[in-house]
Design an enzyme around this catalytic site. Structure first.
Site, PDB file in Angstrom:
ATOM      1  N   SER A  60      20.404  32.049   9.528  1.00 22.57           N
ATOM      2  CA  SER A  60      18.986  31.688   9.621  1.00 22.57           C
ATOM      3  C   SER A  60      18.341  31.345   8.286  1.00 22.57           C
ATOM      4  O   SER A  60      17.162  30.975   8.262  1.00 22.57           O
ATOM      5  CB  SER A  60      18.196  32.813  10.298  1.00 22.57           C
ATOM      6  N   LYS A  63      16.585  28.078   8.197  1.00 21.61           N
ATOM      7  CA  LYS A  63      15.182  27.867   8.568  1.00 21.61           C
ATOM      8  C   LYS A  63      14.275  27.669   7.362  1.00 21.61           C
ATOM      9  O   LYS A  63      13.133  27.202   7.511  1.00 21.61           O
ATOM     10  CB  LYS A  63      14.690  29.019   9.431  1.00 21.61           C
ATOM     11  N   SER A 122      12.224  34.663  12.827  1.00 23.28           N
ATOM     12  CA  SER A 122      13.446  33.851  12.764  1.00 23.28           C
ATOM     13  C   SER A 122      13.730  33.215  14.122  1.00 23.28           C
ATOM     14  O   SER A 122      14.871  33.138  14.585  1.00 23.28           O
ATOM     15  CB  SER A 122      14.638  34.693  12.308  1.00 23.28           C
TER      16      SER A 122
END
Length: 437
Positions: A60, A63, A122
């Site tokens: 993640s 992101k 997330s």
């Protein structure tokens, strides 16, 4: 601090390029992570690293790129934080076991809430919803992600999706993710508004930030956590601290840790690396603000000499650790903020950071004179910085040079004046001024 200047070049605007050797030599086996790096975003220098260019699953931490693109779109006026989006069928593709905000098709949500969900929760449904709004569909957004990565110099990175799902050609490195973190905090600092939030609730779904250091250390304000089985536990960490330096009273550092064994371990390792770096390195002014560096002779212009002075100070990061031993990270005492070391007398003692440093600045000139007309950005010199005979930083020196060419009458007068120049004390040669510290 003591600087030795060997060859001075003309400059007006400082443009940072590639930082060089790491400043702190840390024994890799004492750091419980597969890959890591510590970066000073002010100087651009790498303080310490291991396997930082090895391609790994970013999970993640992907992101961060989604948020960077979204915040760039907001900055450009193409997107608004208060804009209300309607969730499309794309959110139904997010699987039950993925992190999400639990958006439903047809549900309305603001961009601001999506950014909070993206960074704090997330949320994969937030990632794909923002991606679809910005680029129209996921493939085009992924193309945008890779384009942005290339522009940032993330040469060991390739994205296949906006959420960070493990895929064969979805990878990045600790060095590239630190580079992304640097532009997030410098170009799109609004990111920190989201990354410092310790929790976020949406539609009765409460989520506590998985960056546990936000609660433990008030100077920490980001950046992003990530986990998949393939990646392990990842953390991009940043903090901003007040320091006793009148020239730069605040200092930010970025740490990226990839492949730790647990969420607790990634936090412990990243925090220890960060505290070590704050203690045993510092930023120093290599070249002062508005400092006159040189005067370049100008040909074919009424301007005889081009004054060259800095438009902003240039910071360098130096090491404050002078021991011959490589650093055992486990020997860094978090309470004392000191390395505890047996220096040979059988006793463990705290190693104090240096109070004074010596650096050597070498400047390679690219121009000895300027010929009018000129209206372009010119790379006038390259500066290399050494500490203890080790190359620690290098940066290009550029200036937007705007010089008009003299007309025929003015050139005739210049020619007449040149005939009498042998009787004049004026010099039209390159003048270089010492950079006294």
């Amino acid at each position: 601090m003591k600087h030795v200047i060997y060859l001075i070049a003309a400059l007006s605007f400082l443009c940072a390029t590639i930082a060089n050797a790491a400043l702190l030599n840390i024994v890799p086996e004492t750091v419980e992570a597969e890959a890591w790096t510590v970066l000073d975003p002010q100087s651009g220098q790498v303080i310490a690293e291991h396997n930082s260019h090895v391609q790994r699953a970013p999970a993640s931490l992907t992101k961060m790129m989604v948020a960077y693109i979204a915040l760039k779109e907001i900055k450009a006026g193409h997107l608004r934080k208060d804009e209300i989006l309607t969730a499309t069928p794309i959110v139904e593709l997010v699987q039950w076991d993925e992190s999400q905000m639990y958006l439903k098709q047809g549900e309305q949500i603001s961009v601001d809430h999506l950014l909070a969900g993206l960074v704090v929760m997330s949320a994969n449904d937030a990632a794909v919803t923002l991606a679809e709004r910005i680029s129209g569909d996921i493939p085009r957004f992924v193309e945008r992600m890779n384009k942005e990565a290339k522009a940032l110099g993330m040469n060991d990175t390739h994205f296949q999706n906006p959420a960070g799902i493990t895929m064969p050609e979805h990878y990045s490195t600790a060095a590239d993710l630190a580079r992304l973190g640097r532009v997030l905090v410098t170009e799109t600092p609004d990111y920190l508004y989201y990354s410092k939030q310790q929790s976020f609730s949406y539609n009765q779904h409460f989520h506590r930030a998985t960056n546990i250091l936000l609660k433990q250390d008030p100077t920490v304000d980001g950046l992003k956590t990530g986990f998949t089985k393939a990646a392990g536990h990842n953390l991009a960490l940043t903090a901003n601290r007040m320091i006793a330096n009148p020239n730069a009273p605040e200092r930010r550092l970025i740490v990226v840790v990839l492949g730790s064994k647990s969420g607790l371990k990634r936090a412990e390792v990243a925090h220890r690396l960060m505290n070590l770096a704050y203690t045993y390195t510092r930023n120093e002014v290599a070249i002062k603000d508005r400092q006159l560096i040189a005067e370049l002779p100008v040909i074919k212009s009424t301007l005889k000499m081009f004054k060259v002075e800095t438009q902003q100070p240039k910071l360098i990061t130096t090491s404050l650790y002078d021991q011959a031993y490589a650093i055992d990270l486990q020997a860094f005492d978090q309470a004392q903020q000191r390395i505890m070391l047996n220096t040979g007398n059988g006793q463990i003692q705290a190693i104090e950071p240096l109070r004074e440093t010596q650096t050597q600045l070498n400047v390679e000139m690219n121009e000895k004179q300027l010929t009018a007309p000129l209206a372009k950005v010119m790379k006038l010199a390259t500066v290399t910085v050494y500490q203890n005979n080790q190359l620690i930083n290098s940066f290009d020196i550029e200036d937007d040079v705007q010089i008009e060419e003299a007309n025929i009458f003015e050139r005739f007068l210049l020619w007449i004046k040149s005939l009498f120049s042998i009787f004049s004390s004026e010099s039209s040669e390159l003048k270089i001024y010492p950079l006294d510290q």
